[in-house]
Design an enzyme around this catalytic site. Structure first.
Site, PDB file in Angstrom:
ATOM      1  CG  ASP A  13      -1.776   1.871  -2.266  1.00 31.28           C
ATOM      2  OD1 ASP A  13      -0.723   1.286  -1.968  1.00 31.28           O
ATOM      3  OD2 ASP A  13      -2.256   1.868  -3.398  1.00 31.28           O
ATOM      4  CE1 TYR A  71      -7.133  -3.967  -1.111  1.00 35.25           C
ATOM      5  CE2 TYR A  71      -6.343  -6.125  -1.803  1.00 35.25           C
ATOM      6  CZ  TYR A  71      -6.217  -4.999  -1.015  1.00 35.25           C
ATOM      7  OH  TYR A  71      -5.189  -4.912  -0.130  1.00 35.25           O
TER       8      TYR A  71
END
Length: 194
Positions: A13, A71
């Site tokens: 993103d 992540y």
């Protein structure tokens, strides 16, 4: 002196940071790897840095040769706790109410608000005399945006003053929210809690 076809290791993103991002490029340049690191860093903007360069087999692809990713979403509990304190008090919470709500009075009193770590879990809590539609979820979304750096620390008083839903953060998902306790006026010899 050429515009090479670069293959990135991932798509993510807009606004997401990376501690490691790999690219693969086929080049006929004779510049040694470590010299290429220095040369690229001279040309890149200050928020991007090449840290390593190595020669790989011809069939290597930064994306398709990858076998996994990790992540992290760090939350600074102490910083979030400080931000939560700005909700305490009697305020017009129009900025923290879903648009289109039919409630006319947006003034509420928050008596306690914070964030605590309980083992592996970080929990937001808030107590008050009443809450508007989606108010708590918008408060959580705003704190998370501050933690992520997309809203500045110390912005909650200004968001409250604006009385505009678009000034606050996103609405956190409903599935994470619990009605934890209901308080009642003290009865003789006992405090009633639901």
């Amino acid at each position: 002196g050429r515009r090479q076809d670069i293959k990135g290791s991932s798509r993510t993103d807009s606004g997401v940071h990376a501690n490691m991002f790999s690219v693969s490029v086929r080049t006929e340049s004779a510049i040694p790897c470590q010299s290429l690191v220095r040369a690229l860093n001279v040309k890149l903007p200050c928020d991007i840095a090449v840290t390593d360069c190595r020669q790989v087999p011809d069939d290597f692809h930064a994306r398709y040769s990858c076998i996994g990713k990790r992540y992290r979403y760090p939350i600074d509990v102490a910083m979030c706790e400080r931000q939560c304190k700005d909700f305490i008090g009697t305020h017009d919470f129009s900025s923290f109410c879903s648009a289109g709500s039919s409630v006319e009075d947006h003034v509420r009193t928050v008596t306690a608000c914070g964030m605590v770590r309980e083992g592996d879990r970080v929990t937001f809590y808030v107590e008050g005399d009443g809450f508007l539609y989606n108010m708590v979820r918008i408060m959580v979304g705003t704190i998370l945006e501050i933690a992520a750096g997309s809203k500045p620390q110390g912005c909650i008083p200004q968001i409250l003053e604006q009385r505009d839903r678009t000034a606050a953060g996103f609405t956190a998902p409903a599935w994470g929210l619990y009605l934890d306790r209901v308080f009642y006026e003290q009865m003789p010899n006992e405090r009633m809690e639901g």
